[in-house]
Scaffold this motif. Structure first.
Motif, PDB file in Angstrom:
ATOM      1  N   ILE A  49     -36.798 -20.572 -12.289  1.00  0.00           N
ATOM      2  CA  ILE A  49     -38.067 -20.460 -13.026  1.00  0.00           C
ATOM      3  C   ILE A  49     -37.836 -20.030 -14.476  1.00  0.00           C
ATOM      4  CG2 ILE A  49     -38.525 -18.102 -12.140  1.00  0.00           C
ATOM      5  CD1 ILE A  49     -41.170 -20.705 -13.104  1.00  0.00           C
ATOM      6  N   VAL A  50     -36.860 -19.145 -14.687  1.00  0.00           N
ATOM      7  CA  VAL A  50     -36.620 -18.636 -16.041  1.00  0.00           C
ATOM      8  C   VAL A  50     -36.163 -19.778 -16.963  1.00  0.00           C
ATOM      9  CG1 VAL A  50     -35.060 -17.131 -17.345  1.00  0.00           C
ATOM     10  CG2 VAL A  50     -36.210 -16.264 -15.315  1.00  0.00           C
ATOM     11  N   TYR A  51     -35.317 -20.665 -16.436  1.00  0.00           N
ATOM     12  CA  TYR A  51     -34.897 -21.830 -17.243  1.00  0.00           C
ATOM     13  C   TYR A  51     -36.071 -22.786 -17.446  1.00  0.00           C
ATOM     14  CZ  TYR A  51     -30.276 -20.120 -16.080  1.00  0.00           C
ATOM     15  OH  TYR A  51     -29.181 -19.322 -15.930  1.00  0.00           O
ATOM     16  N   SER A  52     -36.876 -22.896 -16.404  1.00  0.00           N
ATOM     17  CA  SER A  52     -37.981 -23.832 -16.446  1.00  0.00           C
ATOM     18  C   SER A  52     -39.006 -23.428 -17.517  1.00  0.00           C
ATOM     19  CB  SER A  52     -38.631 -23.876 -15.056  1.00  0.00           C
ATOM     20  OG  SER A  52     -39.446 -24.991 -14.914  1.00  0.00           O
ATOM     21  N   VAL A  53     -39.335 -22.141 -17.601  1.00  0.00           N
ATOM     22  CA  VAL A  53     -40.316 -21.722 -18.619  1.00  0.00           C
ATOM     23  C   VAL A  53     -39.721 -21.844 -20.021  1.00  0.00           C
ATOM     24  CG1 VAL A  53     -41.678 -20.226 -17.099  1.00  0.00           C
ATOM     25  CG2 VAL A  53     -39.835 -19.237 -18.421  1.00  0.00           C
ATOM     26  N   ARG A  54     -38.423 -21.597 -20.132  1.00  0.00           N
ATOM     27  CA  ARG A  54     -37.796 -21.781 -21.458  1.00  0.00           C
ATOM     28  C   ARG A  54     -37.799 -23.261 -21.849  1.00  0.00           C
ATOM     29  NH1 ARG A  54     -34.262 -16.353 -21.464  1.00  0.00           N
ATOM     30  NH2 ARG A  54     -36.132 -15.447 -20.730  1.00  0.00           N
ATOM     31  N   ALA A  55     -37.547 -24.116 -20.861  1.00  0.00           N
ATOM     32  CA  ALA A  55     -37.577 -25.562 -21.137  1.00  0.00           C
ATOM     33  C   ALA A  55     -38.984 -25.984 -21.557  1.00  0.00           C
ATOM     34  CB  ALA A  55     -37.138 -26.333 -19.893  1.00  0.00           C
ATOM     35  N   ASN A  56     -39.986 -25.328 -20.989  1.00  0.00           N
ATOM     36  CA  ASN A  56     -41.369 -25.640 -21.366  1.00  0.00           C
ATOM     37  C   ASN A  56     -41.627 -25.253 -22.819  1.00  0.00           C
ATOM     38  OD1 ASN A  56     -44.160 -26.376 -20.797  1.00  0.00           O
ATOM     39  ND2 ASN A  56     -44.586 -24.187 -20.971  1.00  0.00           N
ATOM     40  N   ARG A  57     -41.153 -24.079 -23.222  1.00  0.00           N
ATOM     41  CA  ARG A  57     -41.333 -23.647 -24.625  1.00  0.00           C
ATOM     42  C   ARG A  57     -40.574 -24.582 -25.572  1.00  0.00           C
ATOM     43  NH1 ARG A  57     -45.489 -20.646 -25.987  1.00  0.00           N
ATOM     44  NH2 ARG A  57     -44.458 -20.485 -27.988  1.00  0.00           N
ATOM     45  N   ALA A  58     -39.383 -25.006 -25.153  1.00  0.00           N
ATOM     46  CA  ALA A  58     -38.601 -25.912 -26.002  1.00  0.00           C
ATOM     47  C   ALA A  58     -39.321 -27.257 -26.134  1.00  0.00           C
ATOM     48  CB  ALA A  58     -37.196 -26.103 -25.414  1.00  0.00           C
ATOM     49  N   PHE A  59     -39.939 -27.700 -25.037  1.00  0.00           N
ATOM     50  CA  PHE A  59     -40.742 -28.941 -25.057  1.00  0.00           C
ATOM     51  C   PHE A  59     -41.889 -28.791 -26.047  1.00  0.00           C
ATOM     52  CE2 PHE A  59     -44.551 -31.052 -23.121  1.00  0.00           C
ATOM     53  CZ  PHE A  59     -44.178 -32.373 -23.331  1.00  0.00           C
ATOM     54  N   LEU A  60     -42.607 -27.661 -25.958  1.00  0.00           N
ATOM     55  CA  LEU A  60     -43.737 -27.413 -26.871  1.00  0.00           C
ATOM     56  C   LEU A  60     -43.276 -27.525 -28.333  1.00  0.00           C
ATOM     57  CD1 LEU A  60     -46.237 -24.432 -26.550  1.00  0.00           C
ATOM     58  CD2 LEU A  60     -45.216 -24.975 -28.730  1.00  0.00           C
ATOM     59  N   ALA A  61     -42.148 -26.902 -28.648  1.00  0.00           N
ATOM     60  CA  ALA A  61     -41.665 -26.916 -30.042  1.00  0.00           C
ATOM     61  C   ALA A  61     -41.275 -28.332 -30.463  1.00  0.00           C
ATOM     62  CB  ALA A  61     -40.475 -25.961 -30.183  1.00  0.00           C
ATOM     63  N   MET A 159     -50.412 -27.009 -22.679  1.00  0.00           N
ATOM     64  CA  MET A 159     -49.077 -26.724 -22.172  1.00  0.00           C
ATOM     65  C   MET A 159     -49.151 -25.717 -21.032  1.00  0.00           C
ATOM     66  SD  MET A 159     -47.149 -28.641 -23.859  1.00  0.00           S
ATOM     67  CE  MET A 159     -46.932 -29.508 -25.406  1.00  0.00           C
ATOM     68  N   ALA A 160     -48.746 -26.158 -19.866  1.00  0.00           N
ATOM     69  CA  ALA A 160     -48.681 -25.292 -18.683  1.00  0.00           C
ATOM     70  C   ALA A 160     -49.977 -24.507 -18.478  1.00  0.00           C
ATOM     71  CB  ALA A 160     -47.483 -24.337 -18.787  1.00  0.00           C
ATOM     72  N   ILE A 161     -51.104 -25.192 -18.544  1.00  0.00           N
ATOM     73  CA  ILE A 161     -52.397 -24.541 -18.292  1.00  0.00           C
ATOM     74  C   ILE A 161     -53.215 -25.268 -17.223  1.00  0.00           C
ATOM     75  CG2 ILE A 161     -53.421 -25.674 -20.344  1.00  0.00           C
ATOM     76  CD1 ILE A 161     -55.467 -23.383 -20.374  1.00  0.00           C
ATOM     77  N   LEU A 162     -53.081 -26.592 -17.139  1.00  0.00           N
ATOM     78  CA  LEU A 162     -53.987 -27.328 -16.234  1.00  0.00           C
ATOM     79  C   LEU A 162     -53.773 -26.960 -14.766  1.00  0.00           C
ATOM     80  CD1 LEU A 162     -53.999 -30.752 -18.056  1.00  0.00           C
ATOM     81  CD2 LEU A 162     -56.037 -29.392 -17.516  1.00  0.00           C
ATOM     82  N   GLN A 163     -52.625 -26.354 -14.439  1.00  0.00           N
ATOM     83  CA  GLN A 163     -52.425 -25.911 -13.050  1.00  0.00           C
ATOM     84  C   GLN A 163     -53.385 -24.785 -12.680  1.00  0.00           C
ATOM     85  OE1 GLN A 163     -50.400 -25.278 -15.559  1.00  0.00           O
ATOM     86  NE2 GLN A 163     -49.492 -23.245 -15.444  1.00  0.00           N
ATOM     87  N   ALA A 258     -39.142 -27.675 -13.792  1.00  0.00           N
ATOM     88  CA  ALA A 258     -40.004 -28.248 -12.753  1.00  0.00           C
ATOM     89  C   ALA A 258     -41.380 -28.523 -13.344  1.00  0.00           C
ATOM     90  CB  ALA A 258     -40.067 -27.302 -11.563  1.00  0.00           C
ATOM     91  N   LEU A 259     -41.381 -29.307 -14.408  1.00  0.00           N
ATOM     92  CA  LEU A 259     -42.636 -29.643 -15.084  1.00  0.00           C
ATOM     93  C   LEU A 259     -42.597 -31.094 -15.512  1.00  0.00           C
ATOM     94  CD1 LEU A 259     -41.738 -26.785 -17.235  1.00  0.00           C
ATOM     95  CD2 LEU A 259     -44.179 -26.811 -16.793  1.00  0.00           C
ATOM     96  N   TRP A 260     -43.760 -31.752 -15.419  1.00  0.00           N
ATOM     97  CA  TRP A 260     -43.927 -33.053 -16.045  1.00  0.00           C
ATOM     98  C   TRP A 260     -44.472 -32.831 -17.444  1.00  0.00           C
ATOM     99  CZ3 TRP A 260     -41.311 -36.414 -13.625  1.00  0.00           C
ATOM    100  CH2 TRP A 260     -41.237 -36.433 -12.235  1.00  0.00           C
ATOM    101  N   GLY A 261     -43.992 -33.652 -18.403  1.00  0.00           N
ATOM    102  CA  GLY A 261     -44.471 -33.503 -19.773  1.00  0.00           C
ATOM    103  C   GLY A 261     -44.624 -34.853 -20.439  1.00  0.00           C
ATOM    104  N   GLY A 262     -45.581 -34.951 -21.334  1.00  0.00           N
ATOM    105  CA  GLY A 262     -45.761 -36.202 -22.062  1.00  0.00           C
ATOM    106  C   GLY A 262     -46.669 -36.016 -23.265  1.00  0.00           C
TER     107      GLY A 262
END
Ligand code: SAM
Length: 267
Positions: A49-61, A159-163, A258-262
């Motif tokens: 999870i820790v890598y996953s949330v960091r990957a999410n922040r990197a995606f946002l940037a 970003m990571a809110i619709l869930q 563990a996130l889909w992004g687009g």
């Protein structure tokens, strides 16, 4: 407005809240015992999870940099902002084009208590903060119109809110209302925890979160997340695992996520 420090907080610290649980996973200090207990339990269920949330922040940037640098977007509506951390949307956007205007929205009082950090705009641009709920998109749009010009393209960031919007609250209608209010040439950028990546661990994670947290979660599979982009044109590489969306290097691409992004354009 509170400084967000631990003394006399203006919010309930006895129940875990996602903004603070997420802050703990990101290595922040704005979290309490109840948040840490949930965060640690999820780390047992899903150690990545820790890598996953960091990957999410990197995606946002990467998304913010792409939209400003390659597409020419200058206005952002970032809903579900979270507690400020490194590389907040306005910092990334204004580092490329200082005149960018960014409206942040969150419904958690702790995020509101940190809004000052989000309002430190480059003088050439503007940032604003709205305390509102994604399930009331009309209120968000009315507030955002104080700062954003809805006759010009806007990037809507979810970003990571619709869930946190269950099917009973029709998240597809919420997204469609938001995208209906912005002109052609606007963009929708979103990430969403996946039900079908690391499926077993993600199911355990959802279970822990739903037992212990104030906000409930609904993780969705690829087709359910893809539906949010209905009527829009996905940019390359389409909707993918968040770490695989235009990664800056091999290490970013290889990160567990563990996130889909687009990112998609409104025609
Ligand atoms: C997992 S964090 C994501 C933060 C940031 N967008 C990111 O991707 O790093 C989700 C955020 O959405 C906010 N949130 C959850 N449900 C919401 C709702 N219905 N309306 C507004 N904000 C909400 C939470 O308070 C939290 O700050």
């Amino acid at each position: 407005m509170s400084s967000g420090e631990a003394e006399s907080p203006e919010y309930d610290t006895s129940v875990a809240h996602i903004a603070r649980v997420y802050d703990y996973w990101l290595g922040g200090k704005d979290n309490y015992a109840a948040d840490r207990a949930v965060a640690e339990q999820v780390m047992q269920a899903y150690p990545d999870i820790v890598y996953s949330v960091r990957a999410n922040r990197a995606f946002l940037a990467r998304v913010a940099r792409y939209l400003v640098g390659e597409v020419g977007i200058r206005q952002f509506l970032d809903i579900g902002t979270g507690i400020p951390t490194a590389d907040n949307t306005h910092e990334v956007a204004q580092s490329v084009a200082p005149e960018c205007r960014v409206v942040y929205v969150d419904n958690d009082p702790i995020v509101l208590s940190h809004a000052r950090a989000l309002l430190a705009s480059d003088p050439a641009g503007v940032t604003d903060y709205i305390d509102a709920d994604l399930r009331d998109p009309e209120q968000i749009l009315a507030g955002a119109a104080r700062v954003l010009d809805f006759s010009r393209p806007v990037a809507v960031m979810l970003m990571a809110i619709l869930q946190h919007v269950g099917d009973e609250d029709d998240p597809y209608q919420v997204v469609s209302t938001l995208m209906g209010a912005v002109p052609p040439g606007s963009y929708l950028a979103l990430s969403h925890p996946a039900k079908d990546i690391d499926a077993e661990a993600m199911a355990k994670m959802a279970d822990s979160l739903n037992k212990m947290m104030a906000e409930k979660v609904t993780f969705r599979d690829r087709p359910a997340v893809a539906r949010f982009f209905g009527g829009l044109e996905l940019v390359e590489p389409g909707m993918v695992q968040a770490s695989k969306w235009r990664p800056a290097n091999d290490a970013e691409a290889a990160s567990p996520a563990a996130l889909w992004g687009g990112v998609a354009r409104k025609p």
